[in-house]
Design a protein around this motif. Structure first.
Motif, PDB file in Angstrom:
ATOM      1  N   UNK A 116       0.828  -1.212   0.000  1.00 53.28           N
ATOM      2  CA  UNK A 116       0.000   0.000   0.000  1.00 53.28           C
ATOM      3  C   UNK A 116       0.857   1.255   0.000  1.00 53.28           C
ATOM      4  N   UNK A 117       1.862   1.280   0.847  1.00 55.29           N
ATOM      5  CA  UNK A 117       2.709   2.463   0.940  1.00 55.29           C
ATOM      6  C   UNK A 117       3.410   2.757  -0.380  1.00 55.29           C
ATOM      7  N   UNK A 118       4.005   1.746  -0.973  1.00 49.43           N
ATOM      8  CA  UNK A 118       4.832   1.966  -2.153  1.00 49.43           C
ATOM      9  C   UNK A 118       4.020   2.178  -3.421  1.00 49.43           C
ATOM     10  N   UNK A 119       2.898   1.513  -3.532  1.00 49.09           N
ATOM     11  CA  UNK A 119       2.118   1.625  -4.763  1.00 49.09           C
ATOM     12  C   UNK A 119       1.164   2.806  -4.753  1.00 49.09           C
ATOM     13  N   UNK A 120       0.721   3.192  -3.590  1.00 45.76           N
ATOM     14  CA  UNK A 120      -0.225   4.301  -3.508  1.00 45.76           C
ATOM     15  C   UNK A 120       0.449   5.596  -3.084  1.00 45.76           C
ATOM     16  N   UNK A 121       1.780   5.526  -2.885  1.00 49.15           N
ATOM     17  CA  UNK A 121       2.531   6.713  -2.490  1.00 49.15           C
ATOM     18  C   UNK A 121       1.901   7.380  -1.266  1.00 49.15           C
ATOM     19  N   UNK A 122       1.477   6.555  -0.337  1.00 46.94           N
ATOM     20  CA  UNK A 122       0.887   7.070   0.881  1.00 46.94           C
ATOM     21  C   UNK A 122       1.942   7.834   1.664  1.00 46.94           C
ATOM     22  N   UNK A 123       1.571   8.981   2.193  1.00 48.30           N
ATOM     23  CA  UNK A 123       2.522   9.815   2.912  1.00 48.30           C
ATOM     24  C   UNK A 123       2.355   9.648   4.414  1.00 48.30           C
ATOM     25  N   UNK A 124       3.246  10.275   5.133  1.00 46.42           N
ATOM     26  CA  UNK A 124       3.259  10.143   6.583  1.00 46.42           C
ATOM     27  C   UNK A 124       1.961  10.615   7.220  1.00 46.42           C
ATOM     28  N   UNK A 125       1.260  11.526   6.580  1.00 47.14           N
ATOM     29  CA  UNK A 125       0.039  12.070   7.168  1.00 47.14           C
ATOM     30  C   UNK A 125      -1.172  11.178   6.926  1.00 47.14           C
TER      31      UNK A 125
END
Length: 200
Positions: A183-192
């Motif tokens: 999820x983090x890497x593919x959706x470019x989820x940020x710290x917020x």
């Protein structure tokens, strides 16, 4: 965009991450293993899985900054955009933190902020807790102090010992960590953006 996994020990989380990433055909692949312990079993896993590995012994460098600069040079050659810690027993310093802001994640075998640092399973048992768990968090300069991304609880039975509890926690880690990393890497989820906070 690629992922580097950092590990120091046996590498069970590393192997699980690679397996899931290949089974699910992640858009951001795991392309390299960084290890700080010559002879660590994770290196054998990397060889068997066909993942290039690099060993950097911190003792061979005059400073932590020099050690991390050497690591960073390898990461740049592999176009690494995310660092995933999987049993990496070393605090990450400013050189890598500045190069990968909010793009370094770790998994820890407790419900942080409880039982940070080494031997979290033993700490939990010593305190007699009824529930412990797993935390995925962003990495900062502290010891397991970065912002929490996801948590899962693990019940502690009255007859639990360190071996049995470790096995239960690792089973949860192997399910949760690949899910969150993808999820983090593919959706470019940020710290917020909190991906998940499921304490059940």
């Amino acid at each position: 965009m690629t992922i580097a996994v950092f590990a120091s020990g046996s590498g069970t989380n590393f192997e699980r991450l690679v397996q899931v990433s290949r089974e699910e055909r992640w858009l951001v692949p795991i392309v390299v293993l960084i290890c700080d312990q010559p002879g660590a079993h994770v290196l054998k896993r990397a060889d068997r899985l066909g993942v290039p590995s690099y060993v950097f012994s911190p003792k061979a460098f005059e400073t932590k900054a020099a050690y991390e600069q050497a690591v960073y040079d390898v990461l740049r050659r592999h176009d690494v955009t995310w660092i995933v810690l999987a049993g990496y027993m070393r605090l990450v310093g400013p050189t890598l933190l500045d190069a990968y802001p909010n793009r370094i994640v770790n998994i820890h075998p407790s419900l942080l902020p409880a039982f940070p640092g080494k031997n979290a399973v033993g700490q939990a048992l010593a305190h007699g807790v009824k529930v412990t768990g797993v935390t995925v968090h962003f990495v900062d300069e502290g010891m397991d102090t970065g912002s929490i991304i996801a948590q899962r609880a693990v019940d502690v039975s009255e007859t639990e010992d360190e071996h049995s509890l470790t096995a239960k926690i690792q089973a949860v880690e192997h399910e949760l960590y690949p899910h969150i990393v993808r999820q983090l890497t593919e959706e470019e989820t940020t710290k917020s953006d909190i991906v998940e906070r499921a304490v059940t």
